[in-house]
Design an enzyme around this catalytic site. Structure first.
Site, PDB file in Angstrom:
ATOM      1  CD  GLU A 210      -2.968  -1.157   2.128  1.00 47.52           C
ATOM      2  OE1 GLU A 210      -2.939  -0.341   3.058  1.00 47.52           O
ATOM      3  OE2 GLU A 210      -3.912  -1.919   1.904  1.00 47.52           O
TER       4      GLU A 210
ATOM      5  CB  CYS B 193       5.699  -5.047   9.216  1.00 43.73           C
ATOM      6  SG  CYS B 193       6.977  -4.248  10.208  1.00 43.73           S
TER       7      CYS B 193
ATOM      8  CB  CYS C  97       4.207  -2.355  16.655  1.00 43.37           C
ATOM      9  SG  CYS C  97       5.923  -1.947  16.285  1.00 43.37           S
TER      10      CYS C  97
ATOM     11  CB  CYS D  97       1.140  -1.622  13.877  1.00 46.93           C
ATOM     12  SG  CYS D  97       1.366  -1.307  12.126  1.00 46.93           S
TER      13      CYS D  97
ATOM     14  N   GLY E  67       5.988  -2.120   6.535  1.00 46.80           N
ATOM     15  CA  GLY E  67       7.342  -2.644   6.625  1.00 46.80           C
ATOM     16  C   GLY E  67       8.281  -1.791   7.449  1.00 46.80           C
TER      17      GLY E  67
ATOM     18  CB  SER F 108       9.360   6.242  10.324  1.00 49.12           C
ATOM     19  OG  SER F 108       9.009   5.861  11.635  1.00 49.12           O
TER      20      SER F 108
ATOM     21  CB  SER G 232       8.320   4.127  15.989  1.00 45.87           C
ATOM     22  OG  SER G 232       7.985   4.511  14.681  1.00 45.87           O
ATOM     23  CG  LEU G 233      10.054   7.043  22.556  1.00 49.45           C
ATOM     24  CD1 LEU G 233      11.373   6.317  22.775  1.00 49.45           C
ATOM     25  CD2 LEU G 233      10.163   8.488  23.059  1.00 49.45           C
TER      26      LEU G 233
ATOM     27  CG  ASN H 223      -4.727   6.473  13.016  1.00 45.14           C
ATOM     28  OD1 ASN H 223      -5.473   7.413  13.214  1.00 45.14           O
ATOM     29  ND2 ASN H 223      -3.482   6.632  12.593  1.00 45.14           N
TER      30      ASN H 223
ATOM     31  CB  CYS I 248       0.028   6.134  11.450  1.00 45.84           C
ATOM     32  SG  CYS I 248       0.660   7.692  10.933  1.00 45.84           S
TER      33      CYS I 248
HETATM   34  N1  SAH Z   1       8.226   0.379  10.703  1.00 45.58           N
HETATM   35  C1  SAH Z   1       8.500   1.773  10.714  1.00 45.58           C
HETATM   36  C2  SAH Z   1       7.726   2.503   9.671  1.00 45.58           C
HETATM   37  C3  SAH Z   1       6.233   2.566   9.902  1.00 45.58           C
HETATM   38  S1  SAH Z   1       5.854   4.173  10.315  1.00 45.58           S
HETATM   39  C4  SAH Z   1       8.291   2.330  12.112  1.00 45.58           C
HETATM   40  O1  SAH Z   1       7.798   1.606  12.960  1.00 45.58           O
HETATM   41  O2  SAH Z   1       8.677   3.447  12.372  1.00 45.58           O
HETATM   42  C5  SAH Z   1       4.330   4.024  10.968  1.00 45.58           C
HETATM   43  C6  SAH Z   1       4.159   4.893  12.208  1.00 45.58           C
HETATM   44  O3  SAH Z   1       2.824   4.703  12.618  1.00 45.58           O
HETATM   45  C7  SAH Z   1       5.042   4.451  13.362  1.00 45.58           C
HETATM   46  O4  SAH Z   1       5.531   5.547  14.067  1.00 45.58           O
HETATM   47  C8  SAH Z   1       4.085   3.662  14.231  1.00 45.58           C
HETATM   48  O5  SAH Z   1       4.469   3.701  15.577  1.00 45.58           O
HETATM   49  C9  SAH Z   1       2.775   4.348  13.969  1.00 45.58           C
HETATM   50  N2  SAH Z   1       1.620   3.476  14.150  1.00 45.58           N
HETATM   51  C10 SAH Z   1       1.554   2.145  13.999  1.00 45.58           C
HETATM   52  N3  SAH Z   1       0.312   1.694  14.256  1.00 45.58           N
HETATM   53  C11 SAH Z   1      -0.431   2.783  14.565  1.00 45.58           C
HETATM   54  C12 SAH Z   1      -1.805   2.966  14.888  1.00 45.58           C
HETATM   55  N4  SAH Z   1      -2.658   1.958  14.953  1.00 45.58           N
HETATM   56  N5  SAH Z   1      -2.219   4.224  15.138  1.00 45.58           N
HETATM   57  C13 SAH Z   1      -1.390   5.269  15.043  1.00 45.58           C
HETATM   58  N6  SAH Z   1      -0.088   5.147  14.715  1.00 45.58           N
HETATM   59  C14 SAH Z   1       0.390   3.919  14.487  1.00 45.58           C
END
Ligand code: SAH
Length: 420
Positions: free
Chosen positions: A85, A182, A186, A189, A233, A263, A286-287, A362, A405
């Site tokens: 996507e 991916c 997390c 996600c 990913g 990111s 992504s903290l 989200n 996201c």
């Molecule tokens: N794998 C990389 C790139 C993805 S970026 C990373 O983790 O950084 C996607 C961003 O969206 C990340 O900062 C992640 O923490 C955030 N994210 C993932 N799931 C989410 C959700 N359900 N709602 C809001 N943000 C989310």
């Protein structure tokens, strides 16, 4: 293929060097869909290329979903049938400086005025909540029931957001994927639910961008396009291809380095490597949690690369002038969004040249967490700002079509799934 690789091939078949330029331009600037599209190419060379197994083309746009806010989620098919996507946001995502969004512009101004870090406290605590935040307070929390209606006939979505006028002109942002699925897992996600199917090649990563540029009828550098490697990913687990793609995007497609952000979930050794790259988009990390216990629960990769190692890598990262690291923090209601968490984050980031992008969760089917209310988000932001850390709220884009996201799941079904 990059210019050097193609140059070697062109040379090896006894063709003059200008053919390399001709081919590169056709692929990356004119975005032709096949060798047949390069009218000036001699028949013989076409045949040689085919014999050498070189194919030219763009990944196929399989489907488009168009959000009420103008965001378009593309399902893009690769030649082996796998798909990823890619998201087009005509007004940016309210997150990255350089994406032309309000939050981005504010962050750039702070960087320019040198007020990042401790001295930023005064400037920022005096600031009004951003318009983006105000919108967050009034946003619709639940996606529309009629996801299906947003799946459009290609001709309907094409050029829909063509060359936005006025103040939005610089904001268009493409969010691209680096892997099919991916591996990082997390817990909040949706992409994680897929697992990882495979890495994308550099050509496939760039191909997504070319396909969307063509579809939206925009062309950098004339049209300012921002790019975020924040789709499906983990770019740093497909490091070589990601770096090669970034170079191609700068050198061949014409997107400026400072308009790109990658990111990572925190692949610590690659953060160190990335600091030494010749072409290097801006870095976001992504903290998502304020201490190790919480982070391990939300992001199991924290067991391998914990906060100490992550913060050490971030602190050692060689920032260029007017550059800062972005930390993303997904706020999960009652889990990591309390004032005590905000204080811990402020401690972790103390003295760093950085900013924080707050993202209220989200939602999605199969995700057990809840989205915090706007007051909670504001409180978190206020605590960070009072501690001198620029903090912005990322406006969700395309939630109604599962384009925001953490909502990319490569499926058509998800767009037709019952409301979560
Ligand atoms: N794998 C990389 C790139 C993805 S970026 C990373 O983790 O950084 C996607 C961003 O969206 C990340 O900062 C992640 O923490 C955030 N994210 C993932 N799931 C989410 C959700 N359900 N709602 C809001 N943000 C989310």
């Amino acid at each position: 293929m990059d210019r050097a690789e193609l140059g070697a091939l062109v040379d090896s078949v006894g063709e003059p060097a200008y053919r390399t330029r001709q081919l590169m331009d056709a692929v990356y600037r004119q975005r032709v869909e096949s060798v047949e599209g390069i009218s000036t190419l001699p028949q013989e060379l076409r045949e040689t290329l085919a014999e050498k197994g070189v194919s030219i083309g763009l990944p196929r746009i399989e489907q488009r979903f168009v959000s009420q806010d103008g965001t378009v989620r593309y399902l893009i098919a690769m030649t082996d049938g796998q798909s990823v996507e890619t998201v087009w946001m005509p007004e940016g995502d309210g997150g990255e400086a350089g994406d032309g969004s309000e939050a981005g512009e504010q962050a750039e101004r702070f960087a320019e005025s040198g007020s990042f870090g401790a001295s930023g406290a005064k400037a920022l605590s005096a600031a009004e909540p951003t318009a983006a935040l105000k919108r967050c307070a009034t946003q619709k929390q639940r996606p529309s029931k009629k996801h299906n209606d947003r799946s459009m006939d290609p001709s309907q979505a094409r050029g829909l957001n063509h060359k936005p006028q006025g103040q939005n002109q610089d904001r268009s942002t493409i969010c691209i994927s680096s892997q099919v699925g991916c591996a990082v897992d997390c817990q909040f996600c949706l992409t994680a639910l897929l697992g990882v199917k495979r890495n994308l090649t550099a050509g496939e990563i760039v191909g997504q961008v070319c396909a969307v540029l063509k579809d939206q009828e925009v062309s950098p550098p004339e049209d300012r396009i921002n790019l975020v490697f924040m789709g499906m990913g983990e770019p740093f687990l497909n490091y070589e291809n990601f770096v090669k793609a970034a170079r191609l995007l700068v050198e061949e497609v014409g997107i400026a380095e400072r308009r790109m952000t990658v990111s990572t979930a925190g692949i610590v050794p690659r953060i160190h490597d990335f600091g030494g790259e010749r072409v290097r988009p801006k870095l976001a990390i992504s903290l998502n949690a304020s201490n190790d216990e919480l982070r391990t629960r939300l992001m199991p990769l924290n067991k391998k690369w914990n906060l100490e190692g992550l913060m050490a890598a971030a602190r050692a990262y060689p920032l260029r002038t007017r550059e800062w690291i972005t930390f993303e923090y997904v706020l999960l209601g009652g889990v990591n969004d309390g004032p005590e968490n905000a204080k811990e984050v402020a401690e972790l980031l103390r003295g760093m040249r950085c900013k924080v992008n707050l993202i209220a969760l989200n939602p999605g089917p199969g995700i057990e967490f809840t989205t915090p209310g706007a007051e909670r988000v504001t409180e978190f932001q206020t605590i960070l700002r009072a501690a001198g850390i620029p903090a912005f709220v990322r406006r969700p884009r395309g939630r109604d079509i599962y384009a925001a996201c953490g909502q990319l799941k490569r499926t058509v079904e998800i767009a037709t799934a019952p409301e979560p």
